[in-house]
Scaffold this active site. Sequence first.
Site, PDB file in Angstrom:
ATOM      1  N   SER A  76       0.795  -1.236   0.000  1.00 38.51           N
ATOM      2  CA  SER A  76       0.000   0.000   0.000  1.00 38.51           C
ATOM      3  C   SER A  76       0.823   1.279   0.000  1.00 38.51           C
ATOM      4  O   SER A  76       0.257   2.370  -0.132  1.00 38.51           O
ATOM      5  CB  SER A  76      -0.942   0.015   1.212  1.00 38.51           C
ATOM      6  OG  SER A  76      -1.987  -0.908   1.030  1.00 38.51           O
ATOM      7  N   LYS A  79       0.150   3.518  -2.880  1.00 42.95           N
ATOM      8  CA  LYS A  79      -1.019   4.404  -2.946  1.00 42.95           C
ATOM      9  C   LYS A  79      -0.624   5.881  -2.927  1.00 42.95           C
ATOM     10  O   LYS A  79      -1.364   6.724  -3.438  1.00 42.95           O
ATOM     11  CB  LYS A  79      -1.963   4.091  -1.783  1.00 42.95           C
ATOM     12  CG  LYS A  79      -2.574   2.689  -1.856  1.00 42.95           C
ATOM     13  CD  LYS A  79      -3.368   2.350  -0.600  1.00 42.95           C
ATOM     14  CE  LYS A  79      -3.903   0.934  -0.659  1.00 42.95           C
ATOM     15  NZ  LYS A  79      -4.609   0.544   0.584  1.00 42.95           N
ATOM     16  N   TYR A 201      -4.653  -2.415  -9.624  1.00 45.50           N
ATOM     17  CA  TYR A 201      -4.445  -2.275  -8.179  1.00 45.50           C
ATOM     18  C   TYR A 201      -3.487  -3.347  -7.666  1.00 45.50           C
ATOM     19  O   TYR A 201      -2.563  -3.056  -6.885  1.00 45.50           O
ATOM     20  CB  TYR A 201      -5.794  -2.366  -7.461  1.00 45.50           C
ATOM     21  CG  TYR A 201      -5.676  -2.338  -5.958  1.00 45.50           C
ATOM     22  CD1 TYR A 201      -5.365  -1.166  -5.280  1.00 45.50           C
ATOM     23  CD2 TYR A 201      -5.859  -3.504  -5.203  1.00 45.50           C
ATOM     24  CE1 TYR A 201      -5.251  -1.139  -3.900  1.00 45.50           C
ATOM     25  CE2 TYR A 201      -5.744  -3.482  -3.828  1.00 45.50           C
ATOM     26  CZ  TYR A 201      -5.432  -2.301  -3.184  1.00 45.50           C
ATOM     27  OH  TYR A 201      -5.298  -2.286  -1.819  1.00 45.50           O
ATOM     28  N   TYR A 253      -3.756   3.973   8.346  1.00 42.55           N
ATOM     29  CA  TYR A 253      -5.085   3.405   8.555  1.00 42.55           C
ATOM     30  C   TYR A 253      -5.696   3.838   9.890  1.00 42.55           C
ATOM     31  O   TYR A 253      -5.598   4.995  10.275  1.00 42.55           O
ATOM     32  CB  TYR A 253      -5.036   1.883   8.397  1.00 42.55           C
ATOM     33  CG  TYR A 253      -4.371   1.467   7.117  1.00 42.55           C
ATOM     34  CD1 TYR A 253      -4.897   1.849   5.887  1.00 42.55           C
ATOM     35  CD2 TYR A 253      -3.199   0.709   7.127  1.00 42.55           C
ATOM     36  CE1 TYR A 253      -4.279   1.489   4.700  1.00 42.55           C
ATOM     37  CE2 TYR A 253      -2.584   0.333   5.938  1.00 42.55           C
ATOM     38  CZ  TYR A 253      -3.124   0.730   4.729  1.00 42.55           C
ATOM     39  OH  TYR A 253      -2.505   0.378   3.569  1.00 42.55           O
ATOM     40  N   VAL A 271       1.506  -3.604   4.060  1.00 38.56           N
ATOM     41  CA  VAL A 271       1.548  -4.862   4.813  1.00 38.56           C
ATOM     42  C   VAL A 271       2.742  -5.729   4.434  1.00 38.56           C
ATOM     43  O   VAL A 271       2.972  -6.772   5.052  1.00 38.56           O
ATOM     44  CB  VAL A 271       0.229  -5.661   4.664  1.00 38.56           C
ATOM     45  CG1 VAL A 271      -0.929  -4.901   5.264  1.00 38.56           C
ATOM     46  CG2 VAL A 271      -0.028  -6.045   3.215  1.00 38.56           C
TER      47      VAL A 271
END
Length: 317
Positions: A76, A79, A201, A253, A271
């Site tokens: 991630s 992103k 993605y 998050y 992760v």
Amino acid sequence: MREPIQNRHNISELDLPDILGTIHEEVTARLGEGEQADYIESLADVPMDRFGMALVTVDGDVFEVGESREPFSIQSISKVHTLTLALEAVGDELWERVDREPSGDPFNSLIQLEYEKGIPRNPFMNAGALVVADVVLSSCDNAEQKLLDFMRRRSGNADVGVDEVVAKSERQSGHRNIAMANFIKSYGNLRNEVDRVLDFYWLQCSLKMDCVDLARSVQFLSNQGHCGVSGEDVVSEELATRINALMMTAGTYDAAGDFAFYVGLPAKSGVGGGIVAVVPHVMSLCTYYPGLDEKGNSLLGRYALHRFTRMTGLSVF
């Protein structure tokens, strides 16, 4: 040409190699803590004796320790880069399809989507990243190559590419993301076919880079939008500030508040065990340790960044 901003921190007074060496010693004594992201098969067996850390100053100086040159799955962290591409393509129109608020929920949560009619809470949750991926796909003919070129120019590493083993694991374990993409599509917030969005993605999450690559790749966020590696102005100073703000409030998050409390830097985790962080006008950093905490953030990566800001005073607060 942007004028340099004077910062209260004089990093020339810091013994950065010694500070990184101390952090390395402290982390080494705790190797093995946390849990790998075992829901992605290819990440479940990553050795837990790996720790690396690198920082890149706005002048381009690199300081590193441990396995800072060992490539890993960035997950991630990507992103941040796709968000940059989406904002470059459509500007503030993006915020009509993705909100800018902290979620308070896990990164793969679907709960808020129904209440908020398919508008993800922020671009760093999986739901928001899927919408961002859709925007990037719509903005160019070959989004995959555009992303690869972007990552290579930001990092200065022409060999940055996809780990096909991880990409396969992503597809095999991506049931929740499949459900999420279809749910967003049902509200008309994906313009491309669901499978196309998911493939892009999963590709972005499967990129493989090391700590030095990643620290360099976000250096533009510490340098008023200017990439020292390529010599290019990537985004405006204002937009760099806005991306940093989103990293601070949503980059880790539902642990973003806790991360701000203990670390005090804009950051984005993945992760795969990586965390990138930004000290505006000073430097960018990356840590790598595959053992995660209960929120999905690198346990010892967070600790290393906490110790770094405490030892240096390099915090935004």
